[in-house]
Design an enzyme around this catalytic site. Structure first.
Site, PDB file in Angstrom:
ATOM      1  N   SER A  37       8.503  13.790  19.533  1.00 17.31           N
ATOM      2  CA  SER A  37       7.540  13.403  18.507  1.00 17.31           C
ATOM      3  C   SER A  37       6.305  14.280  18.640  1.00 17.31           C
ATOM      4  CB  SER A  37       7.171  11.940  18.703  1.00 17.31           C
ATOM      5  OG  SER A  37       5.894  11.686  18.151  1.00 17.31           O
TER       6      SER A  37
ATOM      7  N   GLU B   1      20.919  10.392  13.413  1.00 16.57           N
ATOM      8  CA  GLU B   1      20.207   9.880  12.231  1.00 16.57           C
ATOM      9  C   GLU B   1      20.477  10.760  11.014  1.00 16.57           C
ATOM     10  OE1 GLU B   1      15.923   8.606  13.018  1.00 16.57           O
ATOM     11  OE2 GLU B   1      16.504   9.498  14.913  1.00 16.57           O
TER      12      GLU B   1
END
Ligand code: ARG
Length: 459
Positions: free
Chosen positions: A277, A290
């Protein structure tokens, strides 16, 4: 007028029309197939005496030169020549002069483009089957290492009954096996040859489509020329098969995302397959599964897109059919990329066996076996179910799991309970007791692994 079809026209094409109708920006991917089809076509024209041998040779040599130039990226395709078919024809004319103009004898772009698509999808289908096998290999190798790994099996995402992790993974092996079967079966229909149909009605020349069929390795020639140039069923079928493959990839991906969460910690994806992140330093995100899950949307979209294009189209060729390509290319690319990643993603994931085992020890997923225990001692299963239901409720009130309740408590619910009940409750026992064909007991899972291995060896 420098268009190949310019004779009838008095004006230049409007620039916007040229850009709007051109497909060369994407159908250049069909260059090799287009040349392969042309080589077979011109060979047949020679064999049938429609062109003389000298012309055939000139055209074939020219096509081969163009092929090499394309492979070396020496060729610039032009929007003014609209699509790959006319770009190549123009290149041929530049290469060998007017004799190049004989290539298009007894054919139309309508049967030509359909042939290219059949050739393209045949190649891609075979390569996708291979990529599916690589994913199956990865699943199988993880399964082999995890026959005795026990984790909760879920229904409704609620703990249901413990299962072998190998068993859980192998469920996906069989999904991909069916996907492969579907792709292989679709080859039967991909292998229909449209070339020879002409624009729609056939040709006045004494052609022999069977020669082309043989040279290009097709199984049969379309029995109807109008169907031959209008049919895109084989592409719809491919897009539908691809959609189902993506469903399977997506479901597996969803499990990987769940299993790698802090809450589950059943698996850990390899660092090299995760991302971080930009703000939260602690994050290690499962972006790959994902995105695999997310890519499903475009593949479904391409299927619905083509179905919608086809619905309501009158026979035979309509320019709408040019819209069959981008979705198909996109689906091939998406599927290839997804399968290429899924195999190493599975191969490199680590399995947290202890955490899975701990999870199983802290639930009531052995309750069915306790009901079976009473049923074996003579109670009707339905009555046994009711008693165990009450015991589970009682245990929850006491804050205990089933193996923590003393025997007196059990006996207060039924005199049929004895000391041997505790052995039944062990997760390994629960898993091992399910021995029917296709069930999760280790010996059955080992059989399943053998069967899966055989499937892969047969390829
Ligand atoms: N680029 C066209 C397509 O993709 C090729 C066939 C064109 N045929 C025609 N009659 N305009 O469908």
């Amino acid at each position: 007028m420098n268009k190949l079809w310019g004779g009838r026209f008095q004006k230049e094409t409007n620039q916007l029309v040229e850009e709007f109708t051109a497909s060369i920006t994407f159908d250049q991917q069909l260059a090799m197939e287009d040349i392969e089809g042309s080589l077979a076509h011109v060979e047949m024209l020679g064999a049938c005496g429609i062109l003389d041998t000298e012309d055939v040779q000139k055209i074939q040599t020219g096509l081969k030169t163009i092929k090499q130039r394309i492979e070396r990226h020496e060729v610039e395709f032009l929007i003014e020549h609209e699509d790959i078919h006319m770009n190549i024809e123009k290149l041929l004319l530049d290469e060998i002069g007017t004799v190049g103009g004989k290539l298009h004898t007894a054919r139309s772009r309508n049967d030509q483009v359909a042939t290219d698509m059949h050739l393209y999808l045949r190649n891609q289908t075979k390569s996708l089957i291979h990529l599916l096998e690589n994913v199956q290999e990865a699943i199988l190798s993880q399964a082999k290492k995890n026959v005795g790994t026990v984790l909760p099996g879920y229904t409704h995402l609620q703990r249901a009954q413990p299962v072998s992790f190998a068993h859980h993974l192998l469920a996906y092996f069989w999904m991909f096996e069916r996907d492969k079967e579907r792709l292989k079966d679709s080859l039967k229909r991909i292998n229909w040859l449209p070339l020879g149909a002409g624009a729609l009605a056939g040709t006045t020349y004494p052609t022999n489509p069977d020669l082309v069929r043989e040279q290009l390795g097709f199984e049969r020639v379309y029995p109807n020329s109008m169907d031959a140039v209008s049919d895109r069923d084989f592409i719809v079928e491919f897009l539908a098969n691809a959609s189902l493959i993506m469903v399977h990839i997506s479901r597996l991906s969803e499990e990987l995302v769940i299993w790698s969460s802090q809450e589950f910690q059943f698996i850990e994806l390899d660092d090299s397959f995760c991302t971080g992140s930009s703000i939260m330093p602690q994050k290690k995100n499962p972006d790959v599964p994902e995105l695999l899950r997310g890519k499903t949307g475009r593949v479904f979209g391409n299927l619905i897109g083509l179905l919608t294009v086809l619905k309501g189209l009158p026979l035979a060729y309509n320019k709408d059919l040019q819209e069959d390509k981008e979705g198909m290319f996109d689906t091939v690319k998406t599927l290839q990329g997804s399968l290429r990643l899924l195999a190493p993603l599975l191969d490199t994931m680590s399995v947290n066996k202890e955490q899975m085992r701990r999870a199983v020890a802290q639930d009531y997923s052995n309750a069915t076996d306790l009901a079976d225990y009473l049923a074996e001692k003579g109670l009707a299963f339905r009555e046994a179910h009711a008693i165990i239901g009450k015991i589970v409720y009682y245990a929850i009130q006491k804050g205990k799991f089933l193996n923590e309740l003393p025997l007196e408590d059990y006996r207060s619910f039924s005199p049929l309970f004895a000391e041997d009940l505790y052995r039944i409750l062990e997760p390994e026992h629960v898993v091992g007791a399910r021995k029917n064909y296709g069930a999760t007991a280790p010996e059955r899972v080992l059989e399943q692994i053998q069967l899966a291995q055989q499937c892969l060896n047969q390829q």
